[in-house]
Design a protein around this motif. Structure first.
Motif, mmCIF file in Angstrom:
data_model
loop_
_atom_site.group_PDB
_atom_site.id
_atom_site.type_symbol
_atom_site.label_atom_id
_atom_site.label_comp_id
_atom_site.label_asym_id
_atom_site.label_seq_id
_atom_site.Cartn_x
_atom_site.Cartn_y
_atom_site.Cartn_z
ATOM 1 N N TYR A 80 -0.158 20.781 11.943
ATOM 2 C CA TYR A 80 0.340 21.451 12.556
ATOM 3 C C TYR A 80 -1.433 22.232 12.787
ATOM 4 C CZ TYR A 80 0.458 26.783 12.629
ATOM 5 O OH TYR A 80 -0.483 28.162 13.208
ATOM 6 N N ASN A 81 -1.328 22.894 14.131
ATOM 7 C CA ASN A 81 -3.059 23.243 14.232
ATOM 8 C C ASN A 81 -2.765 24.627 14.938
ATOM 9 O OD1 ASN A 81 -4.381 20.733 14.316
ATOM 10 N ND2 ASN A 81 -2.912 19.451 15.735
ATOM 11 N N ASN A 82 -4.070 25.254 14.704
ATOM 12 C CA ASN A 82 -3.343 26.877 15.035
ATOM 13 C C ASN A 82 -4.892 27.186 15.617
ATOM 14 O OD1 ASN A 82 -3.904 29.436 16.133
ATOM 15 N ND2 ASN A 82 -2.104 29.996 14.374
ATOM 16 N N ASN A 83 -4.912 27.317 17.061
ATOM 17 C CA ASN A 83 -6.472 27.132 17.531
ATOM 18 C C ASN A 83 -6.257 28.523 18.417
ATOM 19 O OD1 ASN A 83 -7.476 25.119 17.039
ATOM 20 N ND2 ASN A 83 -7.365 23.830 18.936
ATOM 21 N N GLY A 84 -7.420 29.720 17.877
ATOM 22 C CA GLY A 84 -7.597 30.568 18.652
ATOM 23 C C GLY A 84 -8.969 30.303 19.271
ATOM 24 N N GLY A 85 -8.282 31.012 21.295
ATOM 25 C CA GLY A 85 -9.798 31.143 21.776
ATOM 26 C C GLY A 85 -11.298 31.976 22.103
ATOM 27 N N ILE A 86 -12.037 31.810 22.451
ATOM 28 C CA ILE A 86 -12.801 33.210 21.926
ATOM 29 C C ILE A 86 -12.711 34.235 23.161
ATOM 30 C CG2 ILE A 86 -14.423 31.458 21.600
ATOM 31 C CD1 ILE A 86 -15.621 31.402 24.608
ATOM 32 N N MET A 87 -12.026 34.565 24.756
ATOM 33 C CA MET A 87 -11.009 35.362 25.051
ATOM 34 C C MET A 87 -10.116 36.373 24.076
ATOM 35 S SD MET A 87 -13.493 35.320 27.303
ATOM 36 C CE MET A 87 -12.843 35.946 28.647
ATOM 37 N N ARG A 88 -9.917 37.212 23.623
ATOM 38 C CA ARG A 88 -9.009 38.089 23.626
ATOM 39 C C ARG A 88 -7.259 37.814 23.586
ATOM 40 N NH1 ARG A 88 -11.493 40.934 19.785
ATOM 41 N NH2 ARG A 88 -13.383 41.702 19.864
ATOM 42 N N GLN B 231 -8.425 26.193 12.231
ATOM 43 C CA GLN B 231 -7.434 25.602 11.401
ATOM 44 C C GLN B 231 -6.629 24.311 11.608
ATOM 45 O OE1 GLN B 231 -4.975 27.820 8.794
ATOM 46 N NE2 GLN B 231 -4.390 29.672 9.890
ATOM 47 N N SER B 232 -6.533 23.356 11.104
ATOM 48 C CA SER B 232 -5.713 22.646 11.333
ATOM 49 C C SER B 232 -4.807 21.954 9.763
ATOM 50 C CB SER B 232 -5.996 21.249 11.953
ATOM 51 O OG SER B 232 -7.227 20.873 11.339
ATOM 52 N N HIS B 233 -4.200 21.136 10.070
ATOM 53 C CA HIS B 233 -3.088 20.613 8.238
ATOM 54 C C HIS B 233 -2.158 19.740 8.404
ATOM 55 C CE1 HIS B 233 -3.710 24.434 6.037
ATOM 56 N NE2 HIS B 233 -2.671 25.159 7.698
ATOM 57 N N VAL C 232 0.539 -1.432 -0.507
ATOM 58 C CA VAL C 232 -0.002 0.269 0.009
ATOM 59 C C VAL C 232 0.493 1.667 -0.050
ATOM 60 C CG1 VAL C 232 -1.950 1.312 1.230
ATOM 61 C CG2 VAL C 232 -1.679 -0.781 1.157
ATOM 62 N N GLN C 233 0.382 2.343 -1.147
ATOM 63 C CA GLN C 233 1.312 3.410 -0.711
ATOM 64 C C GLN C 233 0.464 4.203 -1.265
ATOM 65 O OE1 GLN C 233 4.417 3.724 -4.058
ATOM 66 N NE2 GLN C 233 5.611 2.700 -3.179
ATOM 67 N N GLN C 234 0.434 5.512 -0.097
ATOM 68 C CA GLN C 234 -0.747 6.245 0.519
ATOM 69 C C GLN C 234 -0.492 7.873 0.323
ATOM 70 O OE1 GLN C 234 -3.744 5.834 3.395
ATOM 71 N NE2 GLN C 234 -4.515 4.946 1.530
ATOM 72 N N LEU C 235 -1.174 8.931 0.281
ATOM 73 C CA LEU C 235 -0.280 9.714 1.211
ATOM 74 C C LEU C 235 -1.662 10.484 1.262
ATOM 75 C CD1 LEU C 235 1.785 12.315 1.096
ATOM 76 C CD2 LEU C 235 1.671 12.902 -1.287
ATOM 77 N N ASN C 236 -1.614 11.405 1.310
ATOM 78 C CA ASN C 236 -2.762 11.994 2.456
ATOM 79 C C ASN C 236 -2.438 12.666 2.758
ATOM 80 O OD1 ASN C 236 -4.628 9.006 2.229
ATOM 81 N ND2 ASN C 236 -3.733 8.674 4.146
ATOM 82 N N TYR C 237 -3.696 14.415 2.608
ATOM 83 C CA TYR C 237 -3.250 15.897 3.189
ATOM 84 C C TYR C 237 -4.874 15.913 3.424
ATOM 85 C CZ TYR C 237 -3.474 20.715 3.553
ATOM 86 O OH TYR C 237 -3.018 21.864 3.894
ATOM 87 N N GLY C 238 -4.997 16.479 4.606
ATOM 88 C CA GLY C 238 -5.927 17.165 5.316
ATOM 89 C C GLY C 238 -6.233 18.798 5.609
ATOM 90 N N TYR C 239 -7.271 19.193 5.378
ATOM 91 C CA TYR C 239 -7.208 21.043 5.908
ATOM 92 C C TYR C 239 -8.779 20.872 6.589
ATOM 93 C CZ TYR C 239 -7.935 25.645 5.786
ATOM 94 O OH TYR C 239 -7.301 26.425 6.303
ATOM 95 N N SER C 240 -8.236 21.553 7.347
ATOM 96 C CA SER C 240 -9.787 21.600 8.285
ATOM 97 C C SER C 240 -9.695 23.675 8.831
ATOM 98 C CB SER C 240 -10.149 21.108 9.788
ATOM 99 O OG SER C 240 -9.964 21.149 10.384
ATOM 100 N N VAL C 241 -11.097 24.278 9.100
ATOM 101 C CA VAL C 241 -11.353 25.271 9.279
ATOM 102 C C VAL C 241 -12.472 25.552 9.987
ATOM 103 C CG1 VAL C 241 -12.158 25.866 7.580
ATOM 104 C CG2 VAL C 241 -10.751 27.548 8.717
#
Length: 579
Positions: A340-348, A319-321, A262-271
């Motif tokens: 990679y994940n970058n999560n902002g908080g609802i508190m500034r 967002q996440s990659h 099995v050879q498999q390349l996966n990329y996922g992105y979510s926002v």
């Protein structure tokens, strides 16, 4: 003549409609029957009309059921835990008996237990499993959140709404009065200490610390996309193999491996976006003025109208990659991933940023009798924490959220000098926390192990497992001298450095042999694990400028406290199991 023809046509249409309705009603009928396994009736079998989940029933204490069908072509679906789902056409039968077959495939599924695996049919302890295909969908879920609501007797609660915040897990409730109730985590055969890197028991807390001491998430470096299965060992017979460490349950996580051919390349992105689900109903500026006037209270009217909850909260971006690659051949399989994940908080001002990478390599030799497995994972987390609460408590008993609830809604954000509009010496302007109270945390964690299995004699396998973990946490917090909380002290700073690591060596001998209808599965092992834990905490106050922060402690007027510690211990174990 025309009127008579119309009358006849009306009568004909009415007759045809009556016949159609009678035909439809004639098709709806009742089907009864009994469901069994060929010997005994099955209680609680779900019987449903295929394609219509609203029409269904379950079998009673005698295995009997009754259901209405609309046509002879209706398909009835029979489902029961541990048995194969069966479908039957209703036909023209008034009675339909069904014999269900046991689902042997589910009984042959392999479950991860302490220092090995076992078939579900051979389990003698309480073990639950969650596979990757059963994981709940959603963006930026942690490993703990994947388990939430998936296991009976396992309670999972988020400690705070902060991005990257830790969780509390209790397997069948708390069992200890004055010790930890956290379960033991085992990732690919390497035990992980849930409290590692917290240092709470060894570091003295700085007086008037407005930043909480919430411990780091022990699984923050593990990406859920890398997890193959999660097994939870609940009872004494299942957890005893880990001794006292398993007293609060054991959570075993197995990561994905490469597959041959099995050879498999996966990329996922979510926002995604997050916002406060509900805010408290507060007095507007006009309502506040009216209340003060009606009650004869002194009013410091700034002429504006603020809901301070709206000022300190916002809609945060997440967002996440994720990138993974797997490949495999006859002898070697491997899988690698980056996330990679970058999560902002609802508190500034609150934000959590994380990176992680994983490599898994499997290699076999000597016609499969000798196998090597290498697992390595590294993760970093960088976070800015909003001071939403004060766990230590001060003479003012304040926090960012508390001030948003009690601060005067008529006051402007800034004074004429451009400073935050505090009400000295009592109240702190809520927005000032964002810039003038800083709490930065950086976590780094590595976990890796190398395993070798040698099947030198058919029923005997010798296994060696060498593991290493390393965790560090750097935390810098500062209260500006221009802020009301740090004004009297000339600015306050706290610097914290925590580090721990462990070394693991395990030697295991396994015996697995079939004797006709009987099988013996036994193992005996030796484990040596060394732990090292160290930390230092420094608090200082009295700075000429806010620019120094934690970069130059020598610029402080007073070094209030310096606390440091170092400790080590060893865990030597002998264990065995036989089924």
């Amino acid at each position: 003549m025309g009127n008579k023809l119309k009358q006849n046509l009306r009568m004909l249409c009415l007759l045809m409609m009556t016949l159609i309705v009678q035909g439809v009603w004639a098709q709806v009928r009742t089907v009864t029957g009994m469901v069994s396994d060929g010997k005994d009736p099955l209680i609680g079998v779900t019987v449903q009309v295929k394609g219509n989940a609203k029409v269904g029933t379950i079998t009673d204490m005698d295995g009997k059921y009754t259901i209405e069908v609309s046509s002879p072509g209706t398909i009835l679906v029979y489902s029961y835990v541990g048995y194969q789902t069966t479908e039957k056409m209703a036909g023209k039968n008034a009675s339909l008996d069904v014999v269900m077959k046991a689902d042997d495939k589910s009984l042959d599924e392999v479950v991860v237990v302490g220092y090995g695996t076992m078939k579900k049919s051979d389990l003698t302890g309480s073990v639950s499993q969650l596979k990757a295909e059963d994981f709940k969908s959603g963006s930026n879920l942690s490993a703990q959140q994947l388990m939430q609501g998936a296991f009976a007797g396992v309670n999972i609660a988020q400690n705070s709404g902060k991005p990257g915040g830790s969780t509390t897990i209790r397997v069948r409730g708390g069992t200890s009065v004055n010790a930890s109730n956290d379960p033991l985590y085992v990732i690919d055969g390497v035990p992980i200490d849930a409290s590692a890197g917290s240092g709470q028991s060894n570091i003295s807390t700085y007086n008037n610390d407005f930043f909480d001491q919430e411990s780091a998430n022990p699984l923050s470096m593990l990406n859920p996309n890398d997890i193959e299965s999660i097994d939870v060992l609940k009872d004494a017979s299942a957890t005893a193999i880990y001794g006292s460490r398993g007293a609060n349950g054991v959570i075993m996580i197995t990561t994905k491996k490469g597959k041959a051919g099995v050879q498999q390349l996966n990329y996922g992105y979510s926002v995604g976006f997050s916002t406060a689900a509900k805010k408290l109903d507060m007095l507007s500026g006009d309502e506040y003025r009216k209340v003060c006037t009606d009650l004869g209270l002194p009013l410091n009217d700034g002429g504006e109208n603020h809901n301070w909850q709206d000022e300190i909260m916002h809609t945060a971006l997440q967002q996440s990659h994720y990138l993974s690659f797997m490949s495999g051949g006859e002898y070697t399989n491997y899988r690698a991933s980056l996330s990679y994940n970058n999560n902002g908080g609802i508190m500034r001002g609150a934000r959590n940023e994380s990176y992680s990478g994983r490599v898994n390599i499997n290699h076999s030799a000597l016609d499969g009798k000798l196998k090597f497995v290498l697992n390595m994972n590294y993760g970093e987390t960088h976070s800015n924490q909003a001071p939403t609460s004060s766990t230590v408590g001060s003479e003012m008993g304040t926090s960012m959220l508390y001030e948003a609830y009690v601060f005067n809604p008529t006051l402007p954000v800034y004074t004429s000098d451009g400073d935050y509009n505090d009400v000295r010496p009592y109240r702190v302007q809520p927005l000032s926390y964002i810039d003038e109270l800083i709490d930065k945390r950086n976590n780094k964690r590595f976990i890796g192990n190398l395993k070798a299995d040698w099947n030198f004699y058919k029923p005997l396998t010798f296994e060696v497992n060498i593991g290493y973990t390393n965790n560090s946490q750097d935390r810098n917090s500062y209260i500006s001298k221009s802020n009301l909380l740090g004004e009297n002290s000339g600015g306050r700073v706290t610097v914290q450095r925590l580090k721990d690591y462990s070394k693991l060596m395990e030697l295991i001998l396994k015996y697995n042999q079939q004797f006709g209808d009987h099988r013996i599965d036994a193992m005996a092992g030796y484990s040596y694990q060394y732990f090292w834990n160290e930390g230092i905490n420094t608090a200082a106050y009295g700075f000429q400028s806010d620019e120094f922060k934690w970069y130059n402690l020598a610029a402080a007027k007073t070094i209030e406290s310096i606390t440091s510690y170092a400790e080590s211990n060893k865990l030597i174990s002998f264990y065995g199991r036989a089924n």
